[in-house]
Design a protein around this motif. Structure first.
Motif, mmCIF file in Angstrom:
data_model
loop_
_atom_site.group_PDB
_atom_site.id
_atom_site.type_symbol
_atom_site.label_atom_id
_atom_site.label_comp_id
_atom_site.label_asym_id
_atom_site.label_seq_id
_atom_site.Cartn_x
_atom_site.Cartn_y
_atom_site.Cartn_z
ATOM 1 N N HIS A 263 -20.086 -38.478 58.244
ATOM 2 C CA HIS A 263 -20.939 -38.115 57.099
ATOM 3 C C HIS A 263 -20.329 -36.885 56.423
ATOM 4 O O HIS A 263 -20.710 -35.744 56.701
ATOM 5 N N PRO A 264 -19.343 -37.096 55.528
ATOM 6 C CA PRO A 264 -18.629 -35.962 54.929
ATOM 7 C C PRO A 264 -19.511 -35.136 53.992
ATOM 8 O O PRO A 264 -20.197 -35.674 53.114
ATOM 9 N N VAL A 265 -19.492 -33.821 54.205
ATOM 10 C CA VAL A 265 -20.239 -32.871 53.373
ATOM 11 C C VAL A 265 -19.373 -31.633 53.176
ATOM 12 O O VAL A 265 -18.385 -31.423 53.885
ATOM 13 N N THR B 144 -25.553 -34.859 60.863
ATOM 14 C CA THR B 144 -24.992 -35.706 61.919
ATOM 15 C C THR B 144 -24.610 -34.877 63.130
ATOM 16 O O THR B 144 -24.840 -35.279 64.270
ATOM 17 N N THR B 145 -24.035 -33.702 62.895
ATOM 18 C CA THR B 145 -23.678 -32.807 63.999
ATOM 19 C C THR B 145 -24.911 -32.368 64.768
ATOM 20 O O THR B 145 -24.915 -32.332 66.007
ATOM 21 N N LEU B 146 -25.967 -32.035 64.045
ATOM 22 C CA LEU B 146 -27.164 -31.483 64.672
ATOM 23 C C LEU B 146 -27.870 -32.485 65.582
ATOM 24 O O LEU B 146 -28.617 -32.090 66.480
ATOM 25 N N SER C 199 -18.227 -35.430 63.196
ATOM 26 C CA SER C 199 -19.389 -35.776 62.376
ATOM 27 C C SER C 199 -19.049 -35.764 60.893
ATOM 28 O O SER C 199 -19.642 -36.517 60.109
ATOM 29 N N TRP C 200 -18.095 -34.915 60.494
ATOM 30 C CA TRP C 200 -17.677 -34.919 59.099
ATOM 31 C C TRP C 200 -17.038 -36.259 58.737
ATOM 32 O O TRP C 200 -17.159 -36.732 57.606
ATOM 33 N N PHE D 187 -18.023 -27.579 68.049
ATOM 34 C CA PHE D 187 -17.074 -27.543 66.937
ATOM 35 C C PHE D 187 -16.279 -28.845 66.836
ATOM 36 O O PHE D 187 -15.959 -29.303 65.733
ATOM 37 N N ILE D 188 -15.951 -29.446 67.969
ATOM 38 C CA ILE D 188 -15.241 -30.723 67.929
ATOM 39 C C ILE D 188 -16.147 -31.816 67.359
ATOM 40 O O ILE D 188 -15.717 -32.658 66.560
ATOM 41 N N LEU D 189 -17.409 -31.799 67.756
ATOM 42 C CA LEU D 189 -18.354 -32.776 67.209
ATOM 43 C C LEU D 189 -18.612 -32.532 65.730
ATOM 44 O O LEU D 189 -18.876 -33.481 64.979
ATOM 45 N N ALA D 190 -18.540 -31.283 65.284
ATOM 46 C CA ALA D 190 -18.683 -31.003 63.854
ATOM 47 C C ALA D 190 -17.558 -31.654 63.070
ATOM 48 O O ALA D 190 -17.777 -32.202 61.979
#
Length: 464
Positions: A152-154, A178-180, A148-149, A142-145
């Motif tokens: 690469h914002p989505v 990016t998170t994956l 990663s936003w 969750f921190i990397l999510a």
């Protein structure tokens, strides 16, 4: 220095310091769980003693990681309030899930594991450390999510009335491409870091002939973890490089200090001379490698800094979109080089310990002991590259770093907090190293046998 520069320094210092503990927490929790599983399955005393020994080192590191992580989050309100206001609706969502779900899971079952020795059934107690380990991995996700936003914002929209980013699709944020790719790379690096620490401690004891029955199984576990996680770091890093080139071509160009588009593009092992494009540099190059790292095709074209700069000016408007090239260039190489050095050491160790052997080479023991710093430095340089290579953006393509700093906080306030945090973290570092070295040298605890007292009358085993 301006408040912006000082705020960036402070965030870098606290983040890098905190991230010394994060990979050790992720990796050690799983390695301790594996050792306890071996004890539950076999009933062998050496696995129980190893579980308690490595569990103690894990708990020391976990406590320090919690303290430094809390301080790090304060900065979003202290030095980066403009950023927090702009992205809070989006950035806060995965962080809230991490605190309410992952950290709750991690801390709850870790508490059961600490206080549950001789009070919980063996399998229930074993399940608690596995669930705590899963919690640490979920926290990382969750921190990397959230991070990663920023890359690469989505799953968002900009509200024209409030000029703030608003969350529109939490699934898109949590499944960001990016998170994956960042998540498995980070977790693999965490296992590599923890395994090298385990190798270092085992080397210190085995070189002195201490507790061979306990430390030799730990040594084998560490060596296998180094080789497997090292391979995983290489594979996931390759995938991450290709995603990075697609989403942030400037970062890949900056990693090579490649100013003009090249086809095919070579990779320089090192360079001598300026990296600002003002003059030729001497470099030892490997042909086609950068093309493969960036595009998966050894003959592909890789965009240069100057071409990407022109494209960004057309897309985002006038401005300097180049990061600090010397820092990105060298941090990229140090990240790769320091991380990969550990893998040959693991392979040599597996060969020396084959068929029940215990190494006798002083060279190997010394190399194993000094290797403890390699993955820690590699992790640090990796984060330096990731974050500085994104500059001048806080959120790529949306929010500049100089627009993210707190408008009401001056240089004096930032330098005061920076000084306090630096002194505080320096003191914590002394405490951390002292405790780890002390308990690592003390060796595994003795396990009493024949204790027939009821479980509620036995001393808690966490106070070894």
């Amino acid at each position: 220095m301006h408040a912006l520069d000082l705020a960036r320094w402070q965030f870098a210092v606290t983040t890098l310091y905190h991230f010394l503990f994060v990979p050790l927490t992720i990796g050690l929790s799983a390695l301790v769980a594996l050792l306890q599983t071996a004890w539950v399955r076999t009933g062998k005393e050496q696995y129980l003693r190893a579980t308690k020994f490595w569990g103690k080192l894990f708990l020391i590191n976990f406590a320090m990681g919690v303290v430094t992580g809390i301080v790090q989050e304060f900065q979003f309100g202290m030095n980066w309030s403009a950023y927090s206001r702009f992205v809070g609706d989006v950035f806060g969502a995965p962080l809230a899930i991490e605190g309410l779900l992952a950290f709750f899971l991690e801390s709850t079952f870790l508490g059961l594991w600490i206080f549950g020795w001789d009070r919980l059934p063996k399998k229930a107690h074993l399940a608690s450390i596995w669930l705590a380990s899963i919690g640490t991995i979920l926290s990382a996700y969750f921190i990397l999510a959230a991070n990663s936003w920023m890359q690469h914002p989505v799953g968002y929209r900009i509200n024209p009335a409030t000029h703030r980013a608003e969350l529109t699709d939490i699934v898109a944020v949590l499944t960001n491409s990016t998170t994956l790719v960042t998540f498995p790379h980070t977790v693999a690096a965490a296992f590599l870091t923890s395994a090298v620490l385990m190798l270092c401690v085992c080397a210190w004891h085995l070189a002195r002939g201490n507790e061979i029955t306990v430390f030799r199984p730990s040594l084998r576990l560490a060596l296998w973890a180094i080789v497997l996680s090292g391979a995983a770091v290489a594979v996931t890093g390759d995938v991450q490089g290709k995603i990075m080139t697609e989403q942030q071509p400037m970062k890949m160009a900056a990693a090579e200090a490649l100013y003009e588009t090249s086809q095919p593009a070579s990779f320089s092992l090192f360079s001598i001379g300026p990296l600002d494009g003002s003059a030729e540099t001497f470099a030892v190059r490997v042909p086609h490698v950068l093309s493969f790292l960036g595009k998966g095709d050894p003959n592909a074209a890789v965009e240069g800094i100057n071409d990407v700069q022109r494209a960004y000016e057309q897309r985002f408007g006038p401005g300097n979109y180049k990061p600090y090239i010397p820092l990105t260039y060298w941090s990229f190489r140090l990240m790769i080089g320091l991380g990969l050095i550990c893998v040959p050491l693991g392979l040599v160790g597996l060969w020396l310990t084959r068929r029940g052997r215990t190494p006798t080479s002083r060279v190997f023991w010394r190399a194993a002991g000094w290797s403890v710093a390699l993955p820690l430095l590699a992790n640090s340089f990796g984060w330096i590259f990731t974050e500085t290579g994104r500059q001048p953006w806080t959120v790529f393509g949306i929010l500049h770093t100089d627009d993210s700093v707190s408008p009401a906080v001056g240089a004096g306030g930032v330098i005061t907090s920076l000084t306090v945090f630096t002194l505080l973290y320096g003191g914590l570092a002394v405490v951390e190293v002292f405790l780890l070295v002390r308990y690592a040298k003390a060796g595994p605890p003795q396990v009493p046998t024949g204790d027939e007292r009821p479980a509620e009358d036995r001393p808690l085993a966490f106070a070894y």
